[in-house]
Scaffold this motif. Structure first.
Motif, PDB file in Angstrom:
ATOM      1  N   GLN A  43       0.832  -1.205   0.000  1.00 57.28           N
ATOM      2  CA  GLN A  43       0.000   0.000   0.000  1.00 57.28           C
ATOM      3  C   GLN A  43       0.870   1.261   0.000  1.00 57.28           C
ATOM      4  N   ASN A  44       1.909   1.273   0.808  1.00 59.93           N
ATOM      5  CA  ASN A  44       2.817   2.422   0.839  1.00 59.93           C
ATOM      6  C   ASN A  44       3.480   2.637  -0.527  1.00 59.93           C
ATOM      7  N   ALA A  45       3.928   1.554  -1.155  1.00 56.38           N
ATOM      8  CA  ALA A  45       4.576   1.661  -2.468  1.00 56.38           C
ATOM      9  C   ALA A  45       3.598   2.218  -3.500  1.00 56.38           C
ATOM     10  N   LEU A  46       2.351   1.777  -3.459  1.00 61.59           N
ATOM     11  CA  LEU A  46       1.346   2.278  -4.400  1.00 61.59           C
ATOM     12  C   LEU A  46       1.047   3.755  -4.161  1.00 61.59           C
ATOM     13  N   PHE A  47       0.945   4.150  -2.893  1.00 63.20           N
ATOM     14  CA  PHE A  47       0.722   5.569  -2.578  1.00 63.20           C
ATOM     15  C   PHE A  47       1.887   6.427  -3.070  1.00 63.20           C
ATOM     16  N   ILE A  48       3.106   5.982  -2.818  1.00 62.78           N
ATOM     17  CA  ILE A  48       4.285   6.741  -3.257  1.00 62.78           C
ATOM     18  C   ILE A  48       4.308   6.864  -4.781  1.00 62.78           C
ATOM     19  N   PHE A  49       4.053   5.758  -5.469  1.00 60.08           N
ATOM     20  CA  PHE A  49       3.989   5.788  -6.939  1.00 60.08           C
ATOM     21  C   PHE A  49       2.932   6.782  -7.402  1.00 60.08           C
ATOM     22  N   HIS A  50       1.726   6.670  -6.848  1.00 59.63           N
ATOM     23  CA  HIS A  50       0.596   7.484  -7.284  1.00 59.63           C
ATOM     24  C   HIS A  50       0.859   8.972  -7.050  1.00 59.63           C
ATOM     25  N   LYS A  51       1.364   9.322  -5.882  1.00 58.20           N
ATOM     26  CA  LYS A  51       1.624  10.736  -5.569  1.00 58.20           C
ATOM     27  C   LYS A  51       2.691  11.321  -6.482  1.00 58.20           C
ATOM     28  N   ASN A  52       3.759  10.593  -6.678  1.00 56.96           N
ATOM     29  CA  ASN A  52       4.885  11.146  -7.419  1.00 56.96           C
ATOM     30  C   ASN A  52       4.666  11.141  -8.928  1.00 56.96           C
ATOM     31  N   VAL A  53       3.970  10.154  -9.452  1.00 56.06           N
ATOM     32  CA  VAL A  53       3.598  10.204 -10.869  1.00 56.06           C
ATOM     33  C   VAL A  53       2.565  11.315 -11.072  1.00 56.06           C
ATOM     34  N   GLY A  54       1.727  11.549 -10.072  1.00 59.51           N
ATOM     35  CA  GLY A  54       0.777  12.664 -10.140  1.00 59.51           C
ATOM     36  C   GLY A  54       1.487  14.004 -10.295  1.00 59.51           C
ATOM     37  N   VAL A  55       2.610  14.181  -9.599  1.00 59.28           N
ATOM     38  CA  VAL A  55       3.398  15.408  -9.739  1.00 59.28           C
ATOM     39  C   VAL A  55       3.902  15.532 -11.177  1.00 59.28           C
ATOM     40  N   LEU A  56       4.406  14.443 -11.725  1.00 61.00           N
ATOM     41  CA  LEU A  56       4.895  14.443 -13.098  1.00 61.00           C
ATOM     42  C   LEU A  56       3.763  14.747 -14.084  1.00 61.00           C
ATOM     43  N   LEU A  57       2.604  14.165 -13.857  1.00 60.10           N
ATOM     44  CA  LEU A  57       1.459  14.422 -14.733  1.00 60.10           C
ATOM     45  C   LEU A  57       1.011  15.880 -14.653  1.00 60.10           C
ATOM     46  N   MET A  58       1.093  16.467 -13.459  1.00 58.81           N
ATOM     47  CA  MET A  58       0.731  17.877 -13.330  1.00 58.81           C
ATOM     48  C   MET A  58       1.658  18.735 -14.193  1.00 58.81           C
ATOM     49  N   LEU A  59       2.928  18.435 -14.148  1.00 60.00           N
ATOM     50  CA  LEU A  59       3.900  19.157 -14.969  1.00 60.00           C
ATOM     51  C   LEU A  59       3.587  18.976 -16.461  1.00 60.00           C
ATOM     52  N   LEU A  60       3.316  17.733 -16.840  1.00 58.74           N
ATOM     53  CA  LEU A  60       3.030  17.448 -18.252  1.00 58.74           C
ATOM     54  C   LEU A  60       1.750  18.112 -18.740  1.00 58.74           C
ATOM     55  N   ILE A  61       0.715  18.164 -17.905  1.00 55.30           N
ATOM     56  CA  ILE A  61      -0.525  18.781 -18.377  1.00 55.30           C
ATOM     57  C   ILE A  61      -0.342  20.283 -18.518  1.00 55.30           C
ATOM     58  N   VAL A  62       0.452  20.881 -17.648  1.00 59.44           N
ATOM     59  CA  VAL A  62       0.737  22.310 -17.804  1.00 59.44           C
ATOM     60  C   VAL A  62       1.505  22.538 -19.113  1.00 59.44           C
ATOM     61  N   ILE A  63       2.504  21.711 -19.371  1.00 57.53           N
ATOM     62  CA  ILE A  63       3.257  21.808 -20.631  1.00 57.53           C
ATOM     63  C   ILE A  63       2.316  21.600 -21.810  1.00 57.53           C
ATOM     64  N   ARG A  64       1.441  20.620 -21.696  1.00 61.41           N
ATOM     65  CA  ARG A  64       0.514  20.311 -22.794  1.00 61.41           C
ATOM     66  C   ARG A  64      -0.451  21.469 -23.053  1.00 61.41           C
ATOM     67  N   ILE A  65      -0.952  22.081 -21.994  1.00 57.16           N
ATOM     68  CA  ILE A  65      -1.879  23.203 -22.153  1.00 57.16           C
ATOM     69  C   ILE A  65      -1.161  24.393 -22.789  1.00 57.16           C
ATOM     70  N   ILE A  66       0.054  24.676 -22.325  1.00 54.85           N
ATOM     71  CA  ILE A  66       0.824  25.778 -22.921  1.00 54.85           C
ATOM     72  C   ILE A  66       1.117  25.485 -24.396  1.00 54.85           C
ATOM     73  N   TYR A  67       1.521  24.249 -24.678  1.00 55.61           N
ATOM     74  CA  TYR A  67       1.801  23.875 -26.074  1.00 55.61           C
ATOM     75  C   TYR A  67       0.543  24.048 -26.925  1.00 55.61           C
ATOM     76  N   ARG A  68      -0.574  23.572 -26.427  1.00 51.70           N
ATOM     77  CA  ARG A  68      -1.841  23.651 -27.186  1.00 51.70           C
ATOM     78  C   ARG A  68      -2.257  25.105 -27.391  1.00 51.70           C
ATOM     79  N   TRP A  69      -2.019  25.943 -26.389  1.00 54.34           N
ATOM     80  CA  TRP A  69      -2.359  27.356 -26.486  1.00 54.34           C
ATOM     81  C   TRP A  69      -1.525  28.035 -27.572  1.00 54.34           C
ATOM     82  N   ARG A  70      -0.266  27.631 -27.667  1.00 55.97           N
ATOM     83  CA  ARG A  70       0.650  28.256 -28.630  1.00 55.97           C
ATOM     84  C   ARG A  70       0.625  27.587 -30.006  1.00 55.97           C
ATOM     85  N   ASN A  71       0.117  26.352 -30.099  1.00 56.22           N
ATOM     86  CA  ASN A  71       0.108  25.586 -31.346  1.00 56.22           C
ATOM     87  C   ASN A  71      -1.282  24.988 -31.550  1.00 56.22           C
TER      88      ASN A  71
END
Length: 184
Positions: A43-71
């Motif tokens: 359970q701890n390993a799954l929580f750690i995975f989920h939280k930290n991949v969530g941080v990466l996804l947040m970064l990617l969606i911001v990049i994706r939104i900026i890219y989409r706005w500009r392109n």
């Protein structure tokens, strides 16, 4: 019948598929990690995975939104009925909104609940929300119900993609598929 359609640019395709590879495992992990009866280490390993991949996804969606706005995306193929274009736009808009909302709600739930986010802690990033059980509970509900909505939207998105790629073979699927292994 294959009808040539303008494709998305390579950065849009790469961000899309990278996010898909990260989001798809997040869904079962998120639902499994909250189940009773799991061993604490798993359970701890799954929580750690989920939280930290969530941080990466947040970064990617911001990049994706900026890219989409500009392109701007390529125009929709002319052969698509208007109702399909409207549903596709609505689905994409809701997916973008939820892909942004889910990591924000997860972040608020974790930080307001007083829990660590290991990747951010390692970088020395302070919590941006106060410790609050009420806020954590609200964010937890948003994250939980948002997960069900995003599952439905992803199923609709994948179903439409498969219909265009495998049944209609009308060039819509290949607009986002990586060029090296085109399907359509």
């Amino acid at each position: 019948m294959t009808i040539p359609a303008p494709t998305y640019r390579a950065p849009a395709r790469w961000i899309h598929w990278l996010m898909a590879l990260l989001v798809l495992p997040m869904i079962p992990v998120g639902f499994i990690m909250i189940q009773d009866g799991l061993g604490r280490p798993l359970q701890n390993a799954l929580f750690i995975f989920h939280k930290n991949v969530g941080v990466l996804l947040m970064l990617l969606i911001v990049i994706r939104i900026i890219y989409r706005w500009r392109n701007a995306p390529p125009p929709e193929p002319a052969h698509l009925p208007g109702w399909q274009v409207k549903i596709a736009r609505l689905t994409h808009g809701l997916l973008y909104a939820l892909l942004f909302l889910m990591p924000v709600a997860g972040y608020v739930r974790v930080r307001a609940g007083g829990f660590p986010i290991e990747s951010l802690d390692a970088l020395g990033v302070p919590a941006l929300v106060p410790r609050s059980d009420a806020l954590a509970d609200f964010a937890k509900a948003v994250h939980f119900y948002g997960a069900w909505v995003i599952v439905a939207l992803i199923a609709l998105h994948i179903g439409a993609a498969l219909q265009h790629g495998l049944i209609k073979r009308d060039g819509v699927f290949s607009r986002m598929w990586p060029r090296a292994g085109r399907v359509d």
